[in-house]
Design an enzyme around this catalytic site. Structure first.
Site, PDB file in Angstrom:
ATOM      1  N   LYS A  68       0.847  -1.205   0.000  1.00  0.00           N
ATOM      2  CA  LYS A  68       0.000   0.000   0.000  1.00  0.00           C
ATOM      3  C   LYS A  68       0.876   1.246   0.000  1.00  0.00           C
ATOM      4  CE  LYS A  68      -3.784  -2.574   1.941  1.00  0.00           C
ATOM      5  NZ  LYS A  68      -4.398  -3.180   3.114  1.00  0.00           N
ATOM      6  N   GLN A 128      -5.221  -2.153   9.173  1.00  0.00           N
ATOM      7  CA  GLN A 128      -5.047  -3.481   8.572  1.00  0.00           C
ATOM      8  C   GLN A 128      -5.672  -4.548   9.480  1.00  0.00           C
ATOM      9  OE1 GLN A 128      -3.753  -3.969   5.483  1.00  0.00           O
ATOM     10  NE2 GLN A 128      -4.211  -6.129   5.672  1.00  0.00           N
ATOM     11  N   ASP A 168     -11.663   1.827   3.163  1.00  0.00           N
ATOM     12  CA  ASP A 168     -11.854   0.377   3.098  1.00  0.00           C
ATOM     13  C   ASP A 168     -13.317   0.009   2.823  1.00  0.00           C
ATOM     14  OD1 ASP A 168      -9.789  -1.487   3.341  1.00  0.00           O
ATOM     15  OD2 ASP A 168      -9.497  -1.050   5.472  1.00  0.00           O
TER      16      ASP A 168
HETATM   17  N1  GUN Z   1      -7.118  -7.524   5.572  1.00  0.00           N
HETATM   18  C1  GUN Z   1      -7.314  -8.265   4.455  1.00  0.00           C
HETATM   19  N2  GUN Z   1      -7.847  -7.509   3.482  1.00  0.00           N
HETATM   20  C2  GUN Z   1      -7.986  -6.268   3.995  1.00  0.00           C
HETATM   21  C3  GUN Z   1      -8.468  -5.048   3.453  1.00  0.00           C
HETATM   22  O1  GUN Z   1      -8.921  -4.932   2.318  1.00  0.00           O
HETATM   23  N3  GUN Z   1      -8.415  -3.983   4.302  1.00  0.00           N
HETATM   24  C4  GUN Z   1      -7.966  -4.078   5.579  1.00  0.00           C
HETATM   25  N4  GUN Z   1      -7.995  -2.976   6.329  1.00  0.00           N
HETATM   26  N5  GUN Z   1      -7.521  -5.186   6.104  1.00  0.00           N
HETATM   27  C5  GUN Z   1      -7.529  -6.274   5.308  1.00  0.00           C
END
Ligand code: GUN
Length: 293
Positions: free
Chosen positions: A52, A96, A119
């Site tokens: 990211k 996350q 998200d």
């Molecule tokens: N963990 C696995 N996929 C994601 C996601 O798309 N966003 C977040 N914040 N955590 C994750």
């Protein structure tokens, strides 16, 4: 069989966002900014967070990274989120998942302001998606829709079978596919579904998001199905330097000759998740800039 390259679609998307970002920075004098919070040292999460950050750098976005210890309290995390909610320079906040067991994930999700919830996990965004209203759409299912669009895969009247009912993928995927204009007939299957194979065999489009390596096999699909593999599973492999390889929820070699088209893993949906996160952050920055005027 046609290979649906997530890399190709993600690159096209990211190149478009980079241009958008350049003109945004020129006009506004600041860049879109994403704040990413990681609690603990889950290796898969560490790798996602790194990707990211790399994407932010590639696009010219500003970013703040918070790598917090496993022992971080819920209170501390909520305080940080509150600070970022108030920070006008931050347009997207991502925590996350998964979080350590001592922290209530839902509480954390609901603490993020819906306007910065890139998200798309906040109940306000989840609800707005289901109602067909403008919102931040969860990145992975939104990425799947972008792949379908890029390759002109028709969804109207098609039977789309989603395997997996998670809040992150399965449920928002269904919300997207049943909207007017998408017009799919959607079945959601999960671990308690009876006669799974009978259902998947009637699918025109299969979206596998169950988190089990090589779960979908050729006996479960009909000839000519479109297969979208959302799975990212690490399986032990001593022939690899890292000691593992990444496979999807679909047994690719087994299914590829029968499928009309299929996404690979890696190189498929995973790359789209990050591209859509960047798209949501760009959208958020634009919305915040309009509010300020
Ligand atoms: N963990 C696995 N996929 C994601 C996601 O798309 N966003 C977040 N914040 N955590 C994750």
């Amino acid at each position: 069989m046609r290979l649906l390259s997530g890399k190709e679609v993600a690159d096209a998307k990211l190149n478009g966002i980079k241009i958008e970002c350049e003109s945004f920075v020129k006009e506004m004098g600041y860049a879109p900014q994403l704040a990413v919070i990681l609690v603990g040292e889950n290796p898969a999460s560490q790798s996602y967070v790194k990707s990211k950050k790399k994407a932010c750098i590639r696009l010219g976005f500003a970013h703040k990274d918070y790598l917090l210890p496993e022992t971080t309290t819920e209170k501390k995390l909520l305080e940080l989120i509150d600070e970022l909610n108030q920070d006008e320079s931050v347009h997207g906040i991502l925590v996350q998942m998964p979080l350590p067991a001592a922290i209530d994930e839902q509480k954390v999700i609901e603490a993020i302001h819906p306007d910065k919830d890139v998200d798309g996990f906040h109940p306000i965004n989840v609800g707005r998606l289901l109602a067909g209203l403008d919102c931040f759409v969860s990145c992975t299912p939104n990425g799947v829709m972008s792949i379908l669009d890029y390759y002109n895969i028709e969804t109207q009247g098609k039977h789309a079978v989603i395997i997996g009912r998670s809040n992150i993928v399965g449920k928002p995927m269904a919300s997207l596919l049943i909207q007017k204009g998408r017009d799919a007939t959607v079945t959601i299957c999960h671990s308690r579904t009876k006669n799974l194979k009978e259902i998947t065999k009637t699918a025109d489009i299969i979206i596998a998001a169950i988190g089990k390596a090589d779960f979908v096999t050729s006996d479960m699909i009909k000839e000519g199905t479109v297969i979208i593999d959302v799975g990212i599973n690490r399986v032990a492999d001593s022939t690899r330097k890292r000691g593992y390889r990444v496979v999807g929820d679909v047994n690719f070699d087994d299914c590829s000759s029968k499928a009309e088209s299929i996404t690979p893993v890696p190189g498929g949906v995973g790359l789209m998740t990050i591209a859509m996160l960047m798209e949501n952050t760009m959208k958020s920055a634009k919305q915040h800039s309009k509010k300020g005027k």
